[in-house]
Design a protein around this motif. Sequence first.
Motif, PDB file in Angstrom:
ATOM      1  N   LEU A 162      21.769 -24.834   9.794  1.00  0.00           N
ATOM      2  CA  LEU A 162      22.899 -24.426  10.631  1.00  0.00           C
ATOM      3  C   LEU A 162      22.835 -25.073  12.005  1.00  0.00           C
ATOM      4  N   SER A 163      21.611 -25.283  12.514  1.00  0.00           N
ATOM      5  CA  SER A 163      21.472 -25.960  13.804  1.00  0.00           C
ATOM      6  C   SER A 163      21.979 -27.395  13.713  1.00  0.00           C
ATOM      7  N   ALA A 164      21.631 -28.070  12.629  1.00  0.00           N
ATOM      8  CA  ALA A 164      22.105 -29.449  12.431  1.00  0.00           C
ATOM      9  C   ALA A 164      23.621 -29.485  12.262  1.00  0.00           C
ATOM     10  N   ALA A 165      24.158 -28.509  11.512  1.00  0.00           N
ATOM     11  CA  ALA A 165      25.608 -28.469  11.292  1.00  0.00           C
ATOM     12  C   ALA A 165      26.353 -28.182  12.592  1.00  0.00           C
ATOM     13  N   SER A 166      25.787 -27.318  13.442  1.00  0.00           N
ATOM     14  CA  SER A 166      26.480 -26.955  14.683  1.00  0.00           C
ATOM     15  C   SER A 166      26.636 -28.155  15.610  1.00  0.00           C
ATOM     16  N   ARG A 167      25.701 -29.106  15.533  1.00  0.00           N
ATOM     17  CA  ARG A 167      25.796 -30.282  16.406  1.00  0.00           C
ATOM     18  C   ARG A 167      27.021 -31.133  16.077  1.00  0.00           C
ATOM     19  N   MET A 168      27.538 -31.011  14.851  1.00  0.00           N
ATOM     20  CA  MET A 168      28.737 -31.750  14.478  1.00  0.00           C
ATOM     21  C   MET A 168      29.966 -31.232  15.219  1.00  0.00           C
ATOM     22  N   PHE A 169      29.901 -29.979  15.712  1.00  0.00           N
ATOM     23  CA  PHE A 169      31.043 -29.365  16.396  1.00  0.00           C
ATOM     24  C   PHE A 169      30.815 -29.256  17.899  1.00  0.00           C
ATOM     25  N   ARG A 170      29.788 -29.948  18.406  1.00  0.00           N
ATOM     26  CA  ARG A 170      29.448 -29.828  19.818  1.00  0.00           C
ATOM     27  C   ARG A 170      30.568 -30.320  20.729  1.00  0.00           C
ATOM     28  N   GLY A 171      31.444 -31.155  20.214  1.00  0.00           N
ATOM     29  CA  GLY A 171      32.543 -31.653  21.034  1.00  0.00           C
ATOM     30  C   GLY A 171      33.657 -30.658  21.247  1.00  0.00           C
ATOM     31  N   PHE A 172      33.643 -29.553  20.514  1.00  0.00           N
ATOM     32  CA  PHE A 172      34.688 -28.539  20.646  1.00  0.00           C
ATOM     33  C   PHE A 172      34.245 -27.441  21.610  1.00  0.00           C
ATOM     34  N   GLY A 173      35.216 -26.710  22.146  1.00  0.00           N
ATOM     35  CA  GLY A 173      34.899 -25.587  23.013  1.00  0.00           C
ATOM     36  C   GLY A 173      34.427 -26.045  24.380  1.00  0.00           C
ATOM     37  N   SER A 174      33.622 -25.197  25.007  1.00  0.00           N
ATOM     38  CA  SER A 174      33.189 -25.459  26.377  1.00  0.00           C
ATOM     39  C   SER A 174      31.719 -25.084  26.550  1.00  0.00           C
ATOM     40  N   ALA A 175      31.229 -25.258  27.766  1.00  0.00           N
ATOM     41  CA  ALA A 175      29.856 -24.865  28.087  1.00  0.00           C
ATOM     42  C   ALA A 175      29.815 -23.514  28.798  1.00  0.00           C
ATOM     43  N   THR A 176      30.983 -22.903  29.001  1.00  0.00           N
ATOM     44  CA  THR A 176      31.029 -21.658  29.768  1.00  0.00           C
ATOM     45  C   THR A 176      30.624 -20.462  28.912  1.00  0.00           C
ATOM     46  N   GLY A 177      29.975 -19.530  29.543  1.00  0.00           N
ATOM     47  CA  GLY A 177      29.566 -18.302  28.860  1.00  0.00           C
ATOM     48  C   GLY A 177      29.203 -17.260  29.887  1.00  0.00           C
ATOM     49  N   GLY A 178      28.753 -16.121  29.412  1.00  0.00           N
ATOM     50  CA  GLY A 178      28.378 -15.105  30.385  1.00  0.00           C
ATOM     51  C   GLY A 178      27.931 -13.803  29.775  1.00  0.00           C
ATOM     52  N   MET A 179      27.647 -12.876  30.672  1.00  0.00           N
ATOM     53  CA  MET A 179      27.207 -11.534  30.305  1.00  0.00           C
ATOM     54  C   MET A 179      28.130 -10.521  30.981  1.00  0.00           C
ATOM     55  N   ARG A 180      28.444  -9.449  30.253  1.00  0.00           N
ATOM     56  CA  ARG A 180      29.221  -8.356  30.835  1.00  0.00           C
ATOM     57  C   ARG A 180      28.445  -7.053  30.674  1.00  0.00           C
ATOM     58  N   ILE A 181      28.386  -6.269  31.747  1.00  0.00           N
ATOM     59  CA  ILE A 181      27.776  -4.946  31.715  1.00  0.00           C
ATOM     60  C   ILE A 181      28.814  -3.937  32.184  1.00  0.00           C
ATOM     61  N   VAL A 182      29.111  -2.953  31.342  1.00  0.00           N
ATOM     62  CA  VAL A 182      30.021  -1.868  31.694  1.00  0.00           C
ATOM     63  C   VAL A 182      29.212  -0.574  31.745  1.00  0.00           C
ATOM     64  N   VAL A 183      29.302   0.127  32.865  1.00  0.00           N
ATOM     65  CA  VAL A 183      28.600   1.402  33.030  1.00  0.00           C
ATOM     66  C   VAL A 183      29.628   2.479  33.349  1.00  0.00           C
ATOM     67  N   ARG A 184      29.558   3.580  32.620  1.00  0.00           N
ATOM     68  CA  ARG A 184      30.455   4.722  32.847  1.00  0.00           C
ATOM     69  C   ARG A 184      29.625   5.971  33.129  1.00  0.00           C
ATOM     70  N   GLY A 185      30.218   6.876  33.913  1.00  0.00           N
ATOM     71  CA  GLY A 185      29.527   8.115  34.220  1.00  0.00           C
ATOM     72  C   GLY A 185      30.315   8.934  35.215  1.00  0.00           C
ATOM     73  N   ARG A 186      29.598   9.718  36.023  1.00  0.00           N
ATOM     74  CA  ARG A 186      30.252  10.594  36.993  1.00  0.00           C
ATOM     75  C   ARG A 186      29.675  10.363  38.385  1.00  0.00           C
ATOM     76  N   LYS A 187      30.568  10.421  39.377  1.00  0.00           N
ATOM     77  CA  LYS A 187      30.198  10.334  40.779  1.00  0.00           C
ATOM     78  C   LYS A 187      30.996  11.386  41.523  1.00  0.00           C
ATOM     79  N   ASN A 188      30.310  12.297  42.203  1.00  0.00           N
ATOM     80  CA  ASN A 188      30.978  13.385  42.901  1.00  0.00           C
ATOM     81  C   ASN A 188      31.917  14.155  41.967  1.00  0.00           C
ATOM     82  N   GLU A 189      31.407  14.409  40.753  1.00  0.00           N
ATOM     83  CA  GLU A 189      32.120  15.195  39.732  1.00  0.00           C
ATOM     84  C   GLU A 189      33.375  14.507  39.191  1.00  0.00           C
ATOM     85  N   GLU A 190      33.524  13.223  39.451  1.00  0.00           N
ATOM     86  CA  GLU A 190      34.674  12.485  38.930  1.00  0.00           C
ATOM     87  C   GLU A 190      34.189  11.385  37.985  1.00  0.00           C
ATOM     88  N   GLU A 191      34.965  11.161  36.907  1.00  0.00           N
ATOM     89  CA  GLU A 191      34.655  10.075  35.982  1.00  0.00           C
ATOM     90  C   GLU A 191      34.850   8.735  36.684  1.00  0.00           C
TER      91      GLU A 191
END
Length: 361
Positions: free
Chosen positions: A267-296
Amino acid sequence: MGKRILILGGDSALGRHISRAIAAMPLAECVIGSRRPLKRNGFIGENITALTVNIHDPSSLRQAFGGVFAVVNAMGPFQLHDYTVAETCAGMGIHYVDLAETRAHVDGITRLNRRAQQKNCLIVSGASAVPAVSTALVDLLAPEFDRISDIHACISLGNKTPLGVATLRTILGYAGSSFRFKENGRWRYAYGWSDSEKVVFPRPVGKRRAYLCDAPNLDIFPTRYGAQTVTFRAGLELKLFNRGLFVLARMRRLGWIKNLSGWAPGLSAASRMFRGFGSATGGMRIVVRGRKNEEETEHTVFLISRDTNGLVISSSPALALVRKWVERGVPDAGAVPCIGQLSWDEIRAEMVNHDIVLVRS
């Protein structure tokens, strides 16, 4: 001469970045350990030397570890629960850090705690995007809450981000396998690379699809923050690869495929055939939920890589830890996951010369 730092797997794309960064540290001497002899070239040169080592042979490791201050294990994959390198370091009193992102490996590192304490060395696992960077980002948001109820983490890789065979083995290792996560205070089970969700990142990443996956966060976040619901998702940029992994995961779940990890080289060898598509951008997302001063309340933070810097995010905790050790010493002894070892500012300092931005909302 600086403190000798041995990087195992230093000839990989990730290892090369780590090696160059450590070689630039004034108080460190960089040595690359690889499975095969490396030829002297533009990479092996000033302040970087190389040696051959078999990571599965304790005698080879002990020979390579002579005079070493710390070992950075970037070789992987870590889903095989093989602690030979860490055990050898613990037995010789050598500090150790790895970039494992697999749940069982990171959780299991504490088995070496007593031995590391006896030899007065620090053994750290999980100094990578997960769990180290994701935990540092949750720590950044935690003061905004009186009580945290939900934490949702997601990582999306750009198609042009180089994925080594070891990384693919890790992804394939949990695709289609059962794992547990906490939802509304109760443990439930899901399968790797299932239950997809569209995630909207800031530009230039944009919309990406991500799938439920196993990760150390699923054990760490309920304990560390008291969160009652914790999820981790991962995804690739191209729909072709996301759907392909989904199908392979389903085939493994149905028992049609026993071992997906063995497919990694092809699969690593096969993926190199498609390296010209898409982009180099990526990232991480963190969502935190809870309560502050009794409010959501809800807070979200994104870490966006606008170039081929996904490897920088993954390597920053290990680099920050080595820098801290060589400049300020190692204050503790034991064997622990990379949680609470670094602040967000210490990790971020390893990213400042790269096109990586933090976005809060």
